[in-house]
Design a protein around this motif. Structure first.
Motif, mmCIF file in Angstrom:
data_model
loop_
_atom_site.group_PDB
_atom_site.id
_atom_site.type_symbol
_atom_site.label_atom_id
_atom_site.label_comp_id
_atom_site.label_asym_id
_atom_site.label_seq_id
_atom_site.Cartn_x
_atom_site.Cartn_y
_atom_site.Cartn_z
ATOM 1 N N LYS A 268 0.830 -1.210 0.000
ATOM 2 C CA LYS A 268 0.000 0.000 0.000
ATOM 3 C C LYS A 268 0.861 1.255 0.000
ATOM 4 C CE LYS A 268 -4.092 -1.909 2.229
ATOM 5 N NZ LYS A 268 -5.006 -1.832 3.366
ATOM 6 N N GLU B 1 0.746 4.041 -2.866
ATOM 7 C CA GLU B 1 0.418 5.423 -2.498
ATOM 8 C C GLU B 1 1.509 6.391 -2.939
ATOM 9 O OE1 GLU B 1 -0.816 8.029 1.438
ATOM 10 O OE2 GLU B 1 -1.054 5.849 1.472
ATOM 11 N N LYS C 139 -3.003 9.035 -2.732
ATOM 12 C CA LYS C 139 -4.014 8.399 -1.884
ATOM 13 C C LYS C 139 -5.178 7.898 -2.728
ATOM 14 C CE LYS C 139 -4.202 10.062 2.636
ATOM 15 N NZ LYS C 139 -4.260 9.084 3.425
ATOM 16 N N SER C 140 -5.777 6.833 -2.259
ATOM 17 C CA SER C 140 -6.952 6.283 -2.930
ATOM 18 C C SER C 140 -8.060 7.327 -2.938
ATOM 19 C CB SER C 140 -7.414 5.031 -2.179
ATOM 20 O OG SER C 140 -8.672 4.636 -2.611
ATOM 21 N N GLU C 141 -8.753 7.456 -4.055
ATOM 22 C CA GLU C 141 -9.815 8.455 -4.149
ATOM 23 C C GLU C 141 -11.097 7.981 -3.478
ATOM 24 O OE1 GLU C 141 -9.874 9.374 -8.320
ATOM 25 O OE2 GLU C 141 -7.945 10.384 -8.185
ATOM 26 N N PHE D 246 -12.844 4.011 -1.568
ATOM 27 C CA PHE D 246 -12.735 2.578 -1.340
ATOM 28 C C PHE D 246 -13.878 1.865 -2.052
ATOM 29 C CE2 PHE D 246 -10.695 3.856 2.874
ATOM 30 C CZ PHE D 246 -9.411 3.741 2.372
ATOM 31 N N TRP E 28 -8.882 -0.135 -3.375
ATOM 32 C CA TRP E 28 -8.585 1.253 -3.689
ATOM 33 C C TRP E 28 -9.044 1.554 -5.111
ATOM 34 C CZ3 TRP E 28 -3.139 2.964 -1.670
ATOM 35 C CH2 TRP E 28 -3.079 2.765 -0.283
ATOM 36 N N ASN E 29 -9.706 2.696 -5.275
ATOM 37 C CA ASN E 29 -10.210 3.105 -6.583
ATOM 38 C C ASN E 29 -9.651 4.464 -6.961
ATOM 39 O OD1 ASN E 29 -12.561 1.197 -7.575
ATOM 40 N ND2 ASN E 29 -12.609 1.263 -5.344
ATOM 41 N N TYR E 30 -9.370 4.617 -8.257
ATOM 42 C CA TYR E 30 -8.863 5.867 -8.814
ATOM 43 C C TYR E 30 -9.687 6.231 -10.043
ATOM 44 C CZ TYR E 30 -4.785 5.111 -5.864
ATOM 45 O OH TYR E 30 -3.961 4.914 -4.791
ATOM 46 N N GLU F 98 -9.337 -0.085 -10.195
ATOM 47 C CA GLU F 98 -9.459 -0.625 -8.842
ATOM 48 C C GLU F 98 -8.298 -1.556 -8.549
ATOM 49 O OE1 GLU F 98 -13.101 -1.988 -6.241
ATOM 50 O OE2 GLU F 98 -12.642 -3.513 -7.760
#
Length: 161
Positions: A94, A98, A103-105, A107, A121-123, A140
């Protein structure tokens, strides 16, 4: 402009269709040929090429670059294929993810716990160019034991109310 075989084939097709059309206007072959030669580039670049771009969803692809990912979030879709197909983040922690993606936008939803899981984690990748691309692209990353085990790309349905 780069002369590729596909470009030449398309140009020949447009020329042939234009020449056939100009033959219906006037039966003099030399005049039809001159009109077709003059109109082919115009028809190709102002009619044929824009129609191809509207109905195809081709977009440029770039190699993954962490700086471009964070500085130009609207163009992340250009790097997404390489991330997914080459499994660039598989096995990364992680902290490593990161440092590269930020940072993940948000969850992702986990049905097992009936809540958003900090292991998904989703972007946001933005919208791919094209006339009919109305869904947002997302990436994801799924973690198990603090390491990436899966990377998937999906479309987030856009709702207009």
């Amino acid at each position: 402009m780069i002369l590729t075989p596909l470009f030449v084939i398309f140009l020949i097709i447009v020329f042939a269709l234009t020449w056939l059309f100009t033959n219906t206007i006037d039966k003099r072959k030399w005049l039809s040929l001159l009109l077709a030669l003059a109109l082919t580039p115009v028809i190709y670049f102002y009619v044929f090429y824009p129609l191809i771009n509207i109905f195809s969803s081709y977009h440029h692809e770039k190699h993954f670059d962490s700086n471009a990912w964070t500085s130009k979030p609207a163009l992340r879709y250009e790097m997404s294929n390489e991330i997914v197909e080459k499994h660039l983040f598989l096995g990364k922690t992680k902290q490593e993810v990161e440092s590269l993606l930020g940072k993940s936008e948000w969850f992702g939803w986990d049905d097992h716990i009936k809540a958003n899981s900090p292991e998904k984690w989703n972007y946001n990748l933005g919208f791919k160019p094209g006339a009919f691309n109305m869904n947002q692209e997302c990436l994801e990353l799924i973690f198990e034991n603090n390491k990436v085990v899966s990377t998937t790309q999906y479309q987030l349905e856009t709702k207009f109310e």
